[in-house]
Write a protein that holds these residues in place. Structure first.
Motif, short mmCIF file in Angstrom:
data_model
loop_
_atom_site.label_atom_id
_atom_site.label_comp_id
_atom_site.label_asym_id
_atom_site.label_seq_id
_atom_site.Cartn_x
_atom_site.Cartn_y
_atom_site.Cartn_z
N VAL A 474 0.83 -1.20 0.00
CA VAL A 474 0.00 0.00 0.00
C VAL A 474 0.87 1.25 0.00
O VAL A 474 1.85 1.34 0.75
N PHE A 475 0.52 2.21 -0.84
CA PHE A 475 1.24 3.48 -0.88
C PHE A 475 0.62 4.48 0.08
O PHE A 475 -0.60 4.67 0.10
N HIS A 476 1.46 5.11 0.89
CA HIS A 476 1.06 6.25 1.70
C HIS A 476 2.14 7.31 1.58
O HIS A 476 3.32 7.02 1.81
N GLN A 477 1.77 8.52 1.23
CA GLN A 477 2.73 9.61 1.32
C GLN A 477 3.19 9.72 2.76
O GLN A 477 2.41 9.54 3.70
N GLY A 478 4.45 9.99 2.98
CA GLY A 478 4.94 10.10 4.35
C GLY A 478 6.44 10.25 4.38
O GLY A 478 7.05 10.81 3.47
N GLY A 479 7.06 9.74 5.44
CA GLY A 479 8.49 9.89 5.62
C GLY A 479 8.84 11.18 6.33
O GLY A 479 8.02 11.78 7.04
N TYR A 480 10.06 11.63 6.13
CA TYR A 480 10.58 12.79 6.86
C TYR A 480 10.27 14.09 6.14
O TYR A 480 10.64 14.28 4.99
N TRP A 481 9.58 14.98 6.85
CA TRP A 481 9.30 16.33 6.35
C TRP A 481 10.54 17.19 6.49
O TRP A 481 10.93 17.91 5.57
N SER A 482 11.17 17.15 7.67
CA SER A 482 12.35 17.95 7.97
C SER A 482 13.35 17.11 8.75
O SER A 482 12.96 16.36 9.64
N THR A 483 14.61 17.23 8.42
CA THR A 483 15.67 16.73 9.29
C THR A 483 16.70 17.84 9.45
O THR A 483 17.21 18.37 8.47
N TYR A 484 16.97 18.21 10.71
CA TYR A 484 17.82 19.35 11.01
C TYR A 484 18.88 18.99 12.05
O TYR A 484 18.60 18.28 13.02
N TRP A 485 20.07 19.55 11.85
CA TRP A 485 21.12 19.50 12.86
C TRP A 485 20.87 20.61 13.87
O TRP A 485 20.62 21.76 13.49
N TYR A 486 20.95 20.29 15.15
CA TYR A 486 20.82 21.31 16.20
C TYR A 486 21.70 20.92 17.38
O TYR A 486 21.47 19.91 18.04
N ASN A 487 22.75 21.67 17.59
CA ASN A 487 23.62 21.56 18.77
C ASN A 487 24.06 20.14 19.07
O ASN A 487 23.94 19.66 20.20
N GLY A 488 24.57 19.48 18.04
CA GLY A 488 25.21 18.19 18.27
C GLY A 488 24.41 16.96 17.91
O GLY A 488 24.92 15.84 18.04
N ALA A 489 23.18 17.13 17.46
CA ALA A 489 22.36 15.97 17.08
C ALA A 489 21.50 16.34 15.88
O ALA A 489 21.36 17.51 15.53
#
Length: 612
Positions: A474-489
């Motif tokens: 089954v197809f569902h749109q999804g996954g990661y909208w944003s991935t950001y580095w912030y202060n070490g992680a």
């Protein structure tokens, strides 16, 4: 919580990478990339949850197989529960963008936002949830204020879902002086709502900020909001082809108001937008983009330029980059209240200019293309590698200082995703690795990718995390909208699953010292669309990171590297009891580094000596 199945292929490859790194020290990034063949993201096992008949399901599990290189998954947190929200796969209840301040991450959602304590990235804790439906839910923060985009006609001024409450479409303002008890204090209505917004400061101005609002929905009727005029290619007062500039007095945020609507997308000769849209030309053979790696040489169907999807501001250099449907723009923001277009570019392989990121030096821009509107694009074998990708442009200045954008390359993750996964370039930001241009970026169900674009003509992937499809078929749109580095992680908003966090791990392409030096460049606040210069204070870690880079570039032999390490270790041991001797030791070594490619290391040794 179900524990993800980690790819044994990925584990073997990580072990192989470590073995090679130990045997051969630091190798060039291109050689490091070769270690990941075959790609461990290919054929990841899907999630298993389904109903009794094996049909479509409503609540996803996290039990799909995962693969990672250079990234370690630290924590997974389920999406917050919002009052009255439908199931996990309902598209009115999806995670969107993230902003950060101090120990808190503010996670946007179409239904409101969640506030996480991320003081320990390995154990983020949801502290509160603000229910406030209205769509998109992009957030940014400044001091005691949080701003939130509302685009849907379902938005109400009082954050309710009552059909009798007045409609709200625009930018909400919350007081977050107590981050665990946000209070809405203002709202600025706009003619096209707010798909995204950008917080803009002006150097030297402390009492106010500006918000550049980008609305992509249809224009509201004048009976609902006075002054709104329908989209038109002939009406010079149309509400299309412009952005809203909202001025926010910090001492009185309730007085926030639209102070201008510059028509930054209008062409010089007509009311209509720059790019009329439609199928773009096929590139001639002598165009460098035609011979770029990939199998698409133009011919993309592009949206007409009538709105900006996203704008990234870099006040320190006086510029903003606008990703505006059919065009990429550079805006002069030296007068924050009156942005003006200084140049624009189109690209025959781009369908929808979506977002932008400057490098720290302000000499490059990474533009993203949301091919298929985020719901149809793919990263499968045989798919165009120049569609749904990043385009990297250098900012080139004429003799009079006027900037222009010159294309250098495309970057897209490998085409190994499943046929029921949507995959396209999306939101990311810089990882502040000293001396390099490195970015972490979301790719929807393509996972997240870390890539180096220091050489803007030859970007290279240096890390990734990916999860298999939600479901076998089954197809569902999804996954990661944003991935950001912030202060070490690294923090990622997964559209349906929730918040994930990662640590970067040392590889041949990115050393542990480089990661530690990046983590030391801490910031009090992060809005990815509001860039600030990175500051790397002198330190022993920074010297070691710079030494790693010299080794990787072939500027330091193994013998020279060992010599540098001995001097640096000796100086560090001396520093606490005899700073003068430590400084002299560092200067002595700096004076010996006179070879090609050793300049940056010598400079860092001297900077640290001065600091001691």
């Amino acid at each position: 919580m179900t524990t993800p199945r980690t790819s044994t292929r990925a584990a073997r490859l990580r072990a192989a990478t470590l073995a090679v790194a130990v045997a051969a020290a630091l190798v060039p990034a291109a050689a490091a990339a070769a270690l990941t063949q075959p790609d461990p993201r290919a054929g990841l096992a899907p999630g298993t949850q389904q109903d009794e008949d094996g049909a479509a399901f409503t609540d996803p599990l996290r039990d799909a197989e995962t693969a990672a290189e250079g990234m370690e998954l630290l924590a997974e947190r389920s999406k917050p529960a919002y009052v009255g929200a439908a199931g996990a796969f309902n598209y009115s209840n999806i995670n969107s963008d993230i902003a950060f301040q101090g120990d808190y991450a503010f996670s946007g959602n179409y239904r409101g936002f969640g506030v996480y304590d991320v003081s320990d990235p390995g154990d983020p804790v949801l502290r509160t949830t603000v229910n406030c439906p209205g769509g998109q839910g992009d957030v940014s923060v400044h001091g005691d204020l949080l701003f939130m985009s509302v685009e849907s006609g379902a938005g109400r001024v009082d954050c309710s879902t009552s059909p009798t409450s007045a409609v709200f479409r625009g930018v909400r303002v919350f007081d977050i002086s107590d981050p665990l008890a946000p209070v809405q204090v203002a709202g600025v209505q706009t003619c096209r709502g707010s798909h995204t917004h950008t917080l803009v400061t002006q150097p030297g101005v402390e009492d106010r900020v500006w918000v550049y609002n980008s609305g992509t929905a249809g224009v509201r009727a004048a009976t609902q909001l006075a002054g709104c005029r329908p989209s038109s290619t002939t009406d010079p007062l149309t509400s299309a082809y412009s952005i809203d500039v909202i001025e926010v007095p910090l001492a009185d945020p309730a007085a926030a108001r639209v102070v201008g609507s510059p028509r930054v997308m209008a062409s010089a000769t007509s009311v209509a937008g720059l790019n009329p849209g439609g199928t773009q030309p096929t590139l001639p053979a002598d165009d460098p983009r035609a011979s770029a790696p990939g199998n698409a040489a133009g011919g993309q169907r592009v949206s007409a330029t009538a709105a900006c999807h996203d704008i990234t501001a870099y006040p320190a250099i006086g510029l903003a980059a606008g990703a505006c449907q059919g065009d990429g723009l550079l805006l002069d923001i030296s007068d924050a209240a009156n942005p003006r277009r200084v140049t624009n570019v189109t690209d025959p392989n781009f369908a929808y200019w979506h977002s932008a990121t400057f490098n720290d030096a302000g000499t490059k821009v990474v533009f993203t293309d949301e091919w298929g509107g985020g719901g149809a694009a793919r990263c499968q074998p045989g798919d165009p590698t120049n569609w749904g990708a990043n385009a990297i442009f250098d900012i080139v200045r004429a003799a009079d200082g006027t900037p222009s954008l010159q294309w250098r390359s495309y970057y897209k993750i490998p085409g190994v995703q499943a046929e029921n996964e949507v995959c396209v370039a999306h939101n990311g930001n810089l990882v502040p690795v000293p001396g390099r241009d490195v970015m972490v970026q979301a790719w929807y169900e393509g996972g997240t990718s870390v890539f180096d674009f220091t050489d803007s003509a030859n970007p290279e992937e240096i890390g990734f995390f990916d999860r298999g499809p939600y479901h076998p078929t089954v197809f569902h749109q999804g996954g990661y909208w944003s991935t950001y580095w912030y202060n070490g992680a690294v923090f990622g908003n997964e559209i349906f699953l929730g918040l994930d966090t990662w640590g970067l791990t040392g590889t041949a392409a990115l050393s542990e010292d480089e990661i530690a030096a990046a983590a030391a460049a801490r910031v009090p606040v992060l809005n990815a669309q509001s860039q600030e210069p990175v500051v790397h204070e002198p330190s022993f870690t920074l010297v070691r990171a710079t030494s790693d880079q010299a080794v990787r570039a072939g500027a330091l032999s193994a013998r020279d590297e060992a010599g540098v390490a001995r001097f640096v270790d000796r100086a560090e041991g001396l520093a606490a009891r005899d700073a003068r001797a430590a400084s002299a030791t560092l200067r002595a070594k700096a004076g010996q580094l006179k070879g090609v490619g050793q300049e940056a290391l010598a400079e860092e040794l001297r900077r640290l000596a001065d600091e001691l």
